[in-house]
Enzyme design. Structure first.
Site, PDB file in Angstrom:
ATOM      1  N   HIS A 122      51.486  35.958  39.484  1.00 26.35           N
ATOM      2  CA  HIS A 122      50.155  36.540  39.644  1.00 26.35           C
ATOM      3  C   HIS A 122      50.266  38.057  39.545  1.00 26.35           C
ATOM      4  CE1 HIS A 122      47.790  32.982  40.437  1.00 26.35           C
ATOM      5  NE2 HIS A 122      48.701  32.548  41.290  1.00 26.35           N
ATOM      6  N   ASP A 152      46.146  42.147  36.159  1.00 21.58           N
ATOM      7  CA  ASP A 152      45.154  41.179  35.688  1.00 21.58           C
ATOM      8  C   ASP A 152      44.127  41.813  34.751  1.00 21.58           C
ATOM      9  OD1 ASP A 152      46.266  39.069  37.024  1.00 21.58           O
ATOM     10  OD2 ASP A 152      44.654  38.834  38.494  1.00 21.58           O
TER      11      ASP A 152
END
Length: 382
Positions: A122, A152
């Protein structure tokens, strides 16, 4: 709009790829999100301006349908781990055989090669691997990730959108598509190029949180106000620093020199005491109209009503009353025209999209009856 006429097939995923797709849609591309069937609710909150088709990718017929959509489009955007699309028979080699002009964007954490290419992760993992996380944090504290913004969205979705646009520009000259290998680790690192390039001038010589731009300097930090809110200070240049000192009602003669690093902790304590004496609104009135580089720290609920943002129309309210940022940058002749409608339901546009891509009505009904696709037009009309 700048991307009008560009057709994008976006395989549904989590935050980074949906953001990339939304950017393309905001600037005029027709973005079709491919959702799974038998899913009650989309987790994509960045679906502005997109259409949705629901397809059963576990069936050969569903895979064949997606292949047909992809080879008739300009861009494929996929967020899966390396090898997933190849197993489905939807890899870039397969699709570009039928459409050599296709741009195939692969947005992953670690990229399509390397020892971590198949690994899960992540944002925090990708920022850690980029080197940037080691620089983020207060003095004597552990590194911290600034939400999931750096990898992200900045290094992932935004850089992938840039790669797609670059490939579209190049295609206009060569007539050929290509693969965009967007690694969030590399994208985050590239966003942080200044950190590498500025090490030679001594900006990062001290431990984390003790340098000029990482909260070490008293003139580049946030301060709590009397009403529990905060002000942001970025008075780096001497002329701006002078106005900061003046606005705070302090006398420079009584203070250590701005760049006396050993005195920064003492100076920060002084600023902390002074800022705590007035409310955020009071400090804003004092510093507005100056070049002290002092601004209020606004909440998401406050930004739209700030006079500057309000005048520029920096934040938009959609048909459901939800506020979000206006697309950026603003182009003078072909600005973005983001959709103000609600986000699509899963499968809301299945019939319309398949018709547009050349499927006959009878074919669509057969696919619906067999559970290969789903259509939620009725739900959309409620």
């Amino acid at each position: 709009m700048a991307l009008a006429g560009v057709r994008v097939i976006e395989l549904a995923g989590l935050a980074p790829a949906p953001f990339c797709g939304m950017i393309l849609a905001d600037f005029g591309a027709k973005v079709i999100r491919v959702d799974r069937t038998k899913v009650a609710m989309a987790v994509d909150t960045l679906a502005r301006g997109k259409q949705s088709v629901a397809v059963n990718l576990k069936s050969p017929e569903g895979v064949a349908l997606i292949k047909r959509l992809c080879v008739q489009s300009d861009v494929v955007l996929e967020p899966f781990r390396k090898g997933v699309m190849e197993k489905l028979g939807l890899g870039p080699e397969e699709l570009q055989k039928e459409n050599p002009q296709l741009i195939y964007a692969r947005l992953t954490g670690y990229g399509q090669s390397g020892s971590y290419a198949m690994a899960a992760g992540h944002d925090i993992n990708y920022v850690a691997m980029s080197g940037l996380l080691s620089m983020l944090g207060r003095s004597s504290e552990k590194p911290y990730a600034p939400l999931n913004l750096v990898a992200d969205f900045a290094g992932g979705g935004l850089m992938c959108a840039l790669g797609i646009v670059l490939a579209l520009v190049e295609r206009s000259r060569s007539g050929k598509g290509q693969i965009v290998d967007a690694s969030m680790v590399e994208g985050a690192a590239y966003i942080g190029s200044f950190m590498w390039k500025s090490r030679s001038i001594g900006l990062w010589n001290r431990p984390r949180g003790e340098n000029m731009l990482d909260s070490g300097a008293p003139f580049y930090d946030t301060y709590r106000t009397a009403d529990g809110k905060y002000m942001a200070v970025g008075a780096i240049e001497p002329q701006f620093y002078d106005q900061l000192i003046q606005g705070l009602g302090l006398d420079a003669v009584d203070l250590p020199a701005q760049m006396s690093v050993s005195d920064w902790p003492q100076l920060k304590q002084t600023f902390t005491r002074v800022f705590a004496k007035k409310t955020q609104a009071e400090w804003t009135r004092i510093f507005d109209g100056t070049d002290a580089c002092v601004t209020p720290v606004l909440s998401l609920d406050e930004v739209g009503s700030h006079p500057h943002n309000h005048k520029r129309g920096s934040f938009l309210r959609n048909a459901q009353g939800e506020v979000s940022p206006r697309p950026s940058p603003v182009l003078s002749r072909s600005p973005a025209e983001p959709s103000m409608s609600r986000d699509p339901f899963i499968g809301e546009h299945t019939r319309a999209v398949l018709k547009e891509y050349g499927f006959e009505a009878a074919q669509v009904e057969k696919l619906l009856s067999a559970g290969i696709v789903e259509c939620n037009e009725a739900k959309a009309r409620l």
